[in-house]
Enzyme design. Structure first.
Site, PDB file in Angstrom:
ATOM      1  N   ASN A   3       0.061  -2.500   8.339  1.00  0.00           N
ATOM      2  CA  ASN A   3       1.196  -3.369   8.003  1.00  0.00           C
ATOM      3  C   ASN A   3       2.285  -2.589   7.285  1.00  0.00           C
ATOM      4  O   ASN A   3       3.455  -2.972   7.298  1.00  0.00           O
ATOM      5  CB  ASN A   3       0.726  -4.531   7.130  1.00  0.00           C
ATOM      6  CG  ASN A   3       0.223  -5.712   7.949  1.00  0.00           C
ATOM      7  OD1 ASN A   3       0.935  -6.252   8.783  1.00  0.00           O
ATOM      8  ND2 ASN A   3      -1.010  -6.091   7.712  1.00  0.00           N
ATOM      9  N   HIS A  56      -1.167   7.297   2.701  1.00  0.00           N
ATOM     10  CA  HIS A  56       0.040   7.040   3.476  1.00  0.00           C
ATOM     11  C   HIS A  56       1.106   8.032   3.032  1.00  0.00           C
ATOM     12  O   HIS A  56       1.368   8.172   1.834  1.00  0.00           O
ATOM     13  CB  HIS A  56       0.551   5.624   3.252  1.00  0.00           C
ATOM     14  CG  HIS A  56      -0.435   4.547   3.565  1.00  0.00           C
ATOM     15  ND1 HIS A  56      -0.743   4.179   4.858  1.00  0.00           N
ATOM     16  CD2 HIS A  56      -1.196   3.770   2.753  1.00  0.00           C
ATOM     17  CE1 HIS A  56      -1.642   3.214   4.828  1.00  0.00           C
ATOM     18  NE2 HIS A  56      -1.929   2.954   3.553  1.00  0.00           N
ATOM     19  N   ALA A  63       0.799  -1.228   0.000  1.00  0.00           N
ATOM     20  CA  ALA A  63       0.000   0.000   0.000  1.00  0.00           C
ATOM     21  C   ALA A  63       0.830   1.276   0.000  1.00  0.00           C
ATOM     22  O   ALA A  63       0.266   2.375  -0.055  1.00  0.00           O
ATOM     23  CB  ALA A  63      -0.942   0.001   1.203  1.00  0.00           C
TER      24      ALA A  63
END
Length: 268
Positions: free
Chosen positions: A189, A219, A123
């Site tokens: 994660n 992110h 991600a």
């Protein structure tokens, strides 16, 4: 042709299977998927892989590489067995590697078997830059994760704020990557992957927000060191059925698989 298997057939496992079947993972053949209960083929006329619920049958399937897509507990249960049986391992539940003893055991088995453990970018982006920068001195790394409140249902966020009535960004966690990867095993994660690429779990700073003003999972990585400075932000469209994750995670796994058989490998 690389022979592959998948542990788990949730949202991510299913998408990875579809990408392999569509040829987006290069010269890879999906042979089997390990599931808790025997499943029938969803599209019997097109599906070439088998659903297997018997662990011994799955691990004796002469697989070149196995993708874990079933959560921290599954990784603890099966990772060593994957390597000991001679398969490479792709890890999605990276937060489980925050357990130092477990991680060291996996590295030992991988070296003994001459196998590799692959951790996709999943991600986030820029792990190649961070890993290269870590060859020199890195002073500081911070990860800032923002997701819509619906993505934090079923987590400790519900103990900190009313996710249903939230109208502005709320910081539900601030600390280090070791703790964040344990507290949010499905959602953060990325902090574990960043830690392994950079300066470790204890020194990687993490901020986590429930943000009702956004629809995507975002992110942002900020790092500085001998190499200079970098700030990388990604905005991922979440799965409707599983807003904790995003399709780009499965696509990242397909890229790892494609690298095995491609004559040109980019971004490593």
């Amino acid at each position: 042709m690389l022979k592959a298997g998948i542990i788990g057939y949730g949202t991510l496992g299913k998408t990875i299977a579809e990408l392999i079947e569509a040829g987006h993972a290069g010269e890879v053949e999906l042979k089997s998927v390990l599931v808790r209960r025997k499943k029938s083929a969803e599209h019997a006329d097109k599906q070439t892989f088998a659903f297997i619920s018997n662990e011994a049958e799955f691990f004796n399937g002469d697989l070149d590489i196995i993708i874990e897509a079933a959560g921290h507990q599954a990784l603890h249960m099966f990772a060593e067995k994957v390597l000991a049986n001679g398969s490479h391992l792709v890890v999605l539940s990276v937060g489980a590697l925050g357990d130092n003893i477990f991680f060291e055991q996996l590295q030992t088995v991988a070296m003994q078997q001459n196998r590799q453990i692959f951790i996709p970018s999943a991600a986030i982006a820029g792990l190649d830059r961070i890993a290269a920068g870590a060859l020199g001195e890195i002073e500081d790394i911070t990860l800032i994760t923002r997701k819509h409140p619906r993505s934090w249902k079923g987590t400790i966020a519900e103990e900190k704020v009313d996710l249903h009535t939230l109208t502005e960004p709320f910081c539900i966690y601030e600390g280090n990557a070791r703790e964040s990867s344990k507290l949010f095993p499905q959602s953060v994660n990325v902090s574990a992957a960043l830690s392994l690429a950079g300066i470790g779990f204890e020194d990687t700073k993490v901020k986590v927000y429930a943000d009702p003003t956004i629809q995507s999972n975002t992110h942002t990585i900020k790092a500085k060191g001998y190499f200079g400075e970098v700030e990388i932000s990604v905005s991922n469209i979440p799965y409707e059925e599983n807003p904790k994750s995003s399709p780009i995670v499965a696509m990242s796994v397909a890229k790892v698989l494609k690298n095995f058989t491609s004559p040109i490998v980019i971004g490593v």
